[in-house]
Write a protein that holds these residues in place. Sequence first.
Motif, short mmCIF file in Angstrom:
data_model
loop_
_atom_site.label_atom_id
_atom_site.label_comp_id
_atom_site.label_asym_id
_atom_site.label_seq_id
_atom_site.Cartn_x
_atom_site.Cartn_y
_atom_site.Cartn_z
N ASN A 132 -13.77 5.30 -0.01
CA ASN A 132 -14.52 5.62 -1.21
C ASN A 132 -15.92 6.12 -0.86
O ASN A 132 -16.36 6.03 0.28
CB ASN A 132 -14.62 4.38 -2.12
N ARG B 259 -6.57 3.82 -6.38
CA ARG B 259 -7.16 4.49 -5.21
C ARG B 259 -7.70 5.87 -5.59
O ARG B 259 -8.75 6.30 -5.11
CB ARG B 259 -6.12 4.62 -4.11
N SER C 36 -11.11 8.58 -3.30
CA SER C 36 -10.81 8.12 -1.95
C SER C 36 -10.29 9.27 -1.12
O SER C 36 -9.46 10.05 -1.57
CB SER C 36 -9.76 7.00 -2.00
N ASN D 214 -2.75 0.71 -5.74
CA ASN D 214 -2.75 1.54 -4.54
C ASN D 214 -2.51 3.01 -4.80
O ASN D 214 -2.66 3.82 -3.88
CB ASN D 214 -1.68 1.03 -3.56
N LEU E 109 -10.45 0.53 -2.29
CA LEU E 109 -9.58 0.16 -1.18
C LEU E 109 -9.97 0.79 0.15
O LEU E 109 -9.28 0.62 1.13
CB LEU E 109 -8.12 0.52 -1.51
N SER F 186 -10.56 13.23 -6.07
CA SER F 186 -10.19 11.84 -5.79
C SER F 186 -11.39 11.05 -5.29
O SER F 186 -12.24 11.55 -4.56
CB SER F 186 -9.07 11.80 -4.74
N GLU G 247 0.82 -1.21 0.00
CA GLU G 247 0.00 0.00 0.00
C GLU G 247 0.85 1.26 0.00
O GLU G 247 0.47 2.26 -0.60
CB GLU G 247 -0.93 -0.02 1.22
#
Length: 640
Positions: free
Chosen positions: A266, A256, A344, A252, A263, A342, A51
């Motif tokens: 979200n 992501r 995430s 990752n 992951l 983004s 990660e």
Amino acid sequence: MYILFFFYVLLGIFGRFPWKADEPYFFDISWNMVIHNAWLVPHVGDFPFMEKPPFMAWIGAFFIKILPFLPAHESSRFAVVLCICITVWAFLLASRCLHEEISCKKCGPNLTTMPILANWQMNALCLLVGTLGFVEHIHKFTADLGQLAGAMMALSALILVASPTSEKRPSYYGSLFGSGIGIAFLSKGLFILCILGLSVCIFLVVFSDFRHRLSLKFSFFATLTASPFLLIWPWLIYRTHPNLFNEWFWLNNIGRFSGSARLGGNDVTYVDKFVSILFNGAPTSLFLLAGLALLLFRLLRSWSCKLKTTQEKNSIYPAIKTRGYYVAIVFLITGLCTLFVSASMRDLYLLPILPAMILVALPFLHLMESINLKWQKGLNIFFFMMLLIILMTWINLGYNGEATLLGLIWHNVSDVLPLPFVLHTNGMLVALVCFLIICWCRVVRQNDKNIIRSWGCGLAILWSTTALLLIPWIDASRSYEQTFLSMNSVMANRNGCLITEGLGESEIGMLHYVTSKAGISMTFFEKKYSNITENSTLDLFENRSESCELDSPEAATRPPGWCTKADRDGKHTRLLGKVKENLQPSADFLTSALLPRCAFLLVLDEIKFPQKNISPIWTPIWSGGRLTDEKGFTLYYKGL
């Protein structure tokens, strides 16, 4: 005041076990580097964990190596102290440059109301200490602190190179910028690299004078210092383990950001993101919004009154004409927009953005001096009452193990912190608390007209007092030390490998550290090999603690077809297995013939996974968990 800030930073880092969510598994990565020499590929337990890049874990492992007389989870946290020192140094460097630039007659308005440099930097430190998003996170050993330090180094270098008041030292600024980018990248990934790249591109397009100051010498040294961080580790991973490289880079990082990887973090709505930024950035975010509103009001009033003179206009917008200040603004806007776009987002992602928010808010503080006297006394009374509650809670816990006063204010305290819980008194800690309270009272008396300092010092005394007096109580609810020590005592007289089901990275990391047994994670199997079929070959890279050679006695304890063989470089092992039946990754996963020879099965919260049928051949021999945790562990045994 400096004494309060020193103890605020130091207290809470040491004297406890690793706390979820990220600290336990990240510490285990460092621990694996020390005991298994897994310096290239980060491992949690016995499985690769791609990660984050390993820079911060390398620093933690370095301190574990050079401080063997300390417990490993304590010595590794000197990496936290190092990152905080770098962050504060770079932050003060940038704030000093902004003060010189804004106060300069040649490059901006001459502001007679601007505070002197010492007061300016003290206000900056108070906001850095008092920003809520920093309070807990800067005390935990995570990769985000390395990213924070690197981002602050790079941002301060950009501010210095853009400011006309700073010395012309392109080699120094370039080295600082390149090192910062490299450290941020090798700590967390592409996030800060993209934000800084976009910020530089915007400046190059919009400001012609910045193109002249960004000299070839600056670019050369930036490239020279950043290249080792950006190229060596990714290239080694790609050459030796291309699948792990794809998992790190595409899953990752890119996945992501785009949301394709799913992951975690979200489906966060824009409203939730805005609230998170507002809360974690408080009080800086609130001061910034208030300053912008006041600035807009003065601009509208100036237009309505048709103010023409330069002096009148300059009194309205204090720092708008300075290039270094523009750098902080562009970095802040670019970072916030990236987080909004983004897929995430977690609160931790805001850490490298918050110092830029403080730098942008600093020039507005002197515009709001009128609110200081109105809120000063109320704020000090609030902190005094909170301090009194902490002291009374400590007295109650030491007397009868019950938080009587705290229970009247916080009715469900027993759902979060264990009760009853008896605290033992330490005279040295009590003396230090008394000393810090005296320091706080003196600061309150000397700074009775500065709300920023009252907030920063008040938050510092609350955190310091809590860390000194109540840390054992908090640690009992957040660490896994006693849980896994209790389980290990049950397993001590029995032999056999361990299967784990439902444990996350943090639980596996602490299981490995406390018991030296990482186990074979069924959760890992389900994620990686959900499509396995008959006669499939499973390849688990570097399963060390449960490994055996083909001709060793341990091979007899393995299921048919399972054992290890040397990797091509002779440094690692690979665990190979032939699956003897078609496996369904749901109902019968734990009752399959995958690992029939393992003697132990550790399940986390089996009620949460009713589809996982535990075979009657497994007998529960232990159960436990953190004192206030909704999830619990059950250990099963079947013998061999």
